[in-house]
Every structure is written in C-alpha cells, then in structure tokens.
Design an enzyme around this catalytic site. Structure first.
Site, PDB file in Angstrom:
ATOM      1  N   LYS A 129       0.818  -1.221   0.000  1.00  0.00           N
ATOM      2  CA  LYS A 129       0.000   0.000   0.000  1.00  0.00           C
ATOM      3  C   LYS A 129       0.849   1.267   0.000  1.00  0.00           C
ATOM      4  O   LYS A 129       0.607   2.200  -0.760  1.00  0.00           O
ATOM      5  CB  LYS A 129      -0.915   0.027   1.232  1.00  0.00           C
ATOM      6  CG  LYS A 129      -1.989  -1.006   1.279  1.00  0.00           C
ATOM      7  CD  LYS A 129      -2.945  -0.773   2.434  1.00  0.00           C
ATOM      8  CE  LYS A 129      -2.306  -0.951   3.788  1.00  0.00           C
ATOM      9  NZ  LYS A 129      -1.937  -2.341   4.089  1.00  0.00           N
ATOM     10  N   THR A 130       1.825   1.294   0.899  1.00  0.00           N
ATOM     11  CA  THR A 130       2.605   2.526   1.062  1.00  0.00           C
ATOM     12  C   THR A 130       3.401   2.850  -0.190  1.00  0.00           C
ATOM     13  O   THR A 130       3.379   4.001  -0.673  1.00  0.00           O
ATOM     14  CB  THR A 130       3.548   2.401   2.269  1.00  0.00           C
ATOM     15  OG1 THR A 130       2.757   2.248   3.463  1.00  0.00           O
ATOM     16  CG2 THR A 130       4.426   3.628   2.412  1.00  0.00           C
ATOM     17  N   GLU A 173      -3.703   6.131   1.506  1.00  0.00           N
ATOM     18  CA  GLU A 173      -3.481   4.725   1.812  1.00  0.00           C
ATOM     19  C   GLU A 173      -4.675   4.243   2.626  1.00  0.00           C
ATOM     20  O   GLU A 173      -5.042   4.863   3.627  1.00  0.00           O
ATOM     21  CB  GLU A 173      -2.186   4.571   2.587  1.00  0.00           C
ATOM     22  CG  GLU A 173      -1.799   3.147   2.859  1.00  0.00           C
ATOM     23  CD  GLU A 173      -0.393   3.037   3.418  1.00  0.00           C
ATOM     24  OE1 GLU A 173      -0.157   2.097   4.196  1.00  0.00           O
ATOM     25  OE2 GLU A 173       0.457   3.871   3.073  1.00  0.00           O
TER      26      GLU A 173
END
Length: 469
Positions: A129-130, A173
């Site tokens: 995600k990051t 996110e």
C-alpha cells in the site's frame, strides 16, 4: 478545501481556528492528517506515548504534543478529538474527552470526510500500500497535478507523508484494520493483494475478503478498480465492484502486464503492455519484482486519471521509495545497513529475496522485531519459513501494540526462535535492541548486509549501528 462537510458531520465551526486533539498523534496516518489540518489553519494538539521524528516535525509546525496521555493536557476548549484505531475506551485521554462531551471521531472518518471534498484515490491491500501510494503521489505531483495525499510512510522527495495540494485529487493509503477503509469514498481504488493479517480483528481470511469486497463496492460507478489478478482472494473481492475493473500482474493474461528485462545494480528495467499492446518501457531504482507490480498498479491509476506515459516513466525512474521501505540507512566500512518495515511473512520473504537478487554473493544479516503478539501467534509457522534468503537472523522481543493479556501470555519470542531454528535457519534470540547493536558491531565484516525489519522501533538498531561505525 470546503469545510461544509466537516461542519455538518462533526457539528464544528469553520475549520480555521478549530481546536483538534489527536490521541496517538505520532502514528503515521494520524500525523499525516494532523499536518493537513495544521495547513488548513486548525489549532492542533495531541498525545503520544513515544517521541519520534514525526511528532518532532509536527511540533515544528506549531502542534503541542505531550507524552503522558493521562487526560491532563486536554482542554475544555477542544472542539474535536481524533483517535487512532489502536486507542481503546480505557485510554485516559479518551475518557476525559467523553467526560467533557467533546466530539470524538476515528482517524478514518476524518480522512473520509477530507477525501469527499476531492477526487479520491484509495490504495488498499495487505502488502504494498505505502509504496504504491507513494508512486501514485509522486507521479501526480511531478506531473503538475498537485494532489493532496496521506501516505503510510515518509516520502522525502515529495515532502513527507502528507501534503495539502491545490489540485482536485486526494490520494490515501486505505487500511483494512477495523474496516477503516470503508469510511473512504474513492473514485479510483487499488487492491494490491489480500492475505491473512489483523486476525485479532477479522478472525479468518473469509471475513478479510468480504471486507475488501465491501471496499470494492464502495468505488463510484464512473470510477476504476485496479487489482492484482494473480491473487485469488483479490479476484473474489473484485467481483463486488460496480465500476470498471482493470487487472495487473507479470502475466500477459492481465490488462496491465509487466515483463522484467533486468535487475542488475539495483535497477529494474521492465516493459509494460496494456491489453497485449506495448505501452512503454520503464525503470525503477528500488529492487524487487514486487515493486514492478506496485508500479503497474500506479501506472494503471495514473493513466486513468489522464497522466501521459512519458510523465509516468520520468516519475518512476526518479522514485527512490518511502522511508523504511528497503531504505539504505548508511554504508560504513564496507557494511551496508538497510531498514525495512516488513512485519508479515510475505513481506519478509519478498524483501529478503530482493536483497539476495541485489547482493547475490554477500552475507545478509536480518534483524527482525515481531510486531504484535497476536500476529506472531497466528502466523508463527509462516514467519519461521520466511527467512530463507538470510544468512544470519537475530530475533528481538515482540513489539506490543493492541495486544490483550491473553495474547501476551499465549505467545512469546522464544516460540518463534525455536520454530525458526527448527526450520534450519541460523538464528539468535537477543531480546533488547541495544544488545543487538553491540553484537552486530562486533560480528559483522566488510561486505556484509545488515537489514532491520519490523513495524516497531527496530529502525533504531540500523541508525545506532551506523552511528557506532
């Protein structure tokens, strides 16, 4: 940013001059939203039990932060309190807010309200995600679209983990814990993958997949969902989408396909095909085939938004990643020290594989700090099998967060040490981080690679070791 939505949802007066208190302000997401509200003119204060570069940065922007979290710092003039998912009802700050009758909202609720004012882009998934959020934000920012973004990691090249942009895009996110991502209202969504995690909340993989299906169904009908179709769980969740769906993988059966050309000297070159037609050739400075997948997802999103392929190529070529994602902390005396956020068996495995590809002949030390007693217990055997590409492993004590008394008695680091040792890994159990630094300092040799891994404070080992050298 219009304040009408926040006013109606939280019964607050206009945002500028509004007093907002964050309980757990040092968290990566909480600090990001706090930064945006400061830029909007809010008077921000908060508490966190740990001092960190994030809290210091917020103090530099004018936020007042205390480490007691005992309720004494909260003023009756506070208009709204924001809590992170890890804050429980017995927290003294939260109890004080309830007693004073102050409006209390979750971090994900305020994030969702901020997103509603713009065109939302939400990146979800168990892993990646990051980095994917950082890639998308970097592409959009370097293309001149000036997005607002909230990322779960510091991205130095674009100003950190948050930015209040003047454009109409909001990149966030999207965390699945506590079903937080269902508070978001994206036009564009990403699901990178779905695996067992946060089992202290979800209990089983079926409930996790169902939550991601709810996320898929929340994307607006005129939007886009981008999914990794080599993940069966993701495919199941994506069936619930009401919008256009595009897939990505390293297989030409996907809408967006990546063909890796080389991976020498840390540079990943790869061709991208869109629906079997050649799209462009890209390169990355960050290692690992998993980052090619992240780049494919970012490319799909930014193409839908309207960014041209040459701008995407330029941004990806200059992308140096987020802090704590294969971050080279220092190279001293021929020893390379790398820090990474990996805290799930899959993340450990792919990160160590990337390190082995990058340093095929070097001795790799992995210093791992487990994150949560419950995660360690649920995924014990998977953790034990995730260190195959490390030559030496040092295990620290478990970093506790959100763990109840049962979890703390049911699991300990010794069990993980024994399970890992029995799988044939050369492992030492050294509970304290300071002792780990001492052992490394006296044991590593020129040419060695030292990697610290975990979502807790194991990064201190990397920085202390470089400082000692």
């Amino acid at each position: 940013m219009s304040t009408s939505l926040l006013e109606s949802q939280f019964n607050c007066r206009p945002l500028r001059g509004h007093c907002v208190y964050f309980i757990g302000i040092g968290g990566i997401g909480m600090s990001a939203v706090a930064r945006i509200l400061i830029n909007e003119g809010c008077i921000v204060s908060g508490s966190d039990l740990r001092i960190s570069p994030l809290t210091s940065s917020l103090e530099g922007l004018g936020a007042k932060i205390n480490t007691k979290q005992d309720g004494s710092f909260m003023s009756s003039e506070t208009d709204m309190v924001v809590v992170s998912a890890s804050i429980t009802e017995d927290n003294p700050d939260l109890k004080t807010a309830r007693k004073l009758g102050i409006k209390v909202v979750k971090y994900s609720q305020i994030l969702g309200s901020l997103m509603k004012e713009k065109r939302g882009v939400a990146i979800s998934g168990t892993h990646g995600k990051t980095t994917t959020s950082a890639m998308i934000s970097t592409i959009l920012k370097t293309s001149g679209l000036d997005p607002t973004f909230v990322i779960g990691g510091e991205v130095p090249d674009i100003g950190g983990n948050a930015h209040l942009g003047k454009g109409n895009l909001f990149v966030a996110e999207a965390c699945e814990y506590d079903r937080s991502f269902l508070n978001l209202t994206p036009q564009v969504g990403v699901i990178t993958n779905i695996e067992e995690d946060h089992l202290d909340y979800y209990e089983n993989i079926e409930k996790i997949i169902h939550a991601f299906g709810d996320f898929a169904s929340s994307i607006s009908e005129d939007g886009l969902l981008v999914v990794n179709d080599h993940d069966n769980n993701t495919v199941v969740a994506a069936r619930r989408a009401n919008c256009k769906v595009e897939t990505f993988s390293l297989d030409n059966a996907s809408d967006w396909c990546g063909e890796v050309l080389s991976g020498s000297s840390g540079l990943k070159r790869f061709r991208v095909f869109y629906r079997d037609a050649f799209f462009h050739e890209f390169s990355l400075q960050i290692p690992g085939s998993h980052n090619v997948l992240n780049a494919l997802a970012a490319t799909a999103v930014c193409t839908f938004i309207g960014v041209d392929k040459d701008s995407i190529k330029t941004a990806l070529a200059s992308f140096r990643g987020a802090n704590r994602r294969f971050q080279i902390v220092g190279v001293k005396n021929g020893i390379t020290v790398i820090d990474d956020y990996a805290h799930h068996p899959t993340e450990i495995r792919v990160t160590l594989r990337a390190a082995r590809e990058l340093y095929p002949e070097k001795r790799i030390w992995c210093v791992f700090q487990p994150h949560q007693f419950s995660r360690t217990r649920h995924l014990l055997k998977e953790f034990a099998r995730s260190f195959q590409n490390a030559n030496r492993v040092i295990l620290a004590d478990i970093y506790a967060t959100r763990d109840n008394d049962y979890e703390k008695t049911a699991m300990n680091a010794t069990k993980l040490y024994e399970e890992t040792r029995n799988s044939g890994i050369d492992i030492q159990y050294i509970p304290q981080l300071s002792d780990i630094v001492n052992v490394l300092y006296s044991s590593v040799s020129p040419g060695d690679i030292v990697m610290t891994m975990g979502a807790g404070d194991v990064w201190k080992v990397a920085y202390d070791l470089v400082s000692r050298f």
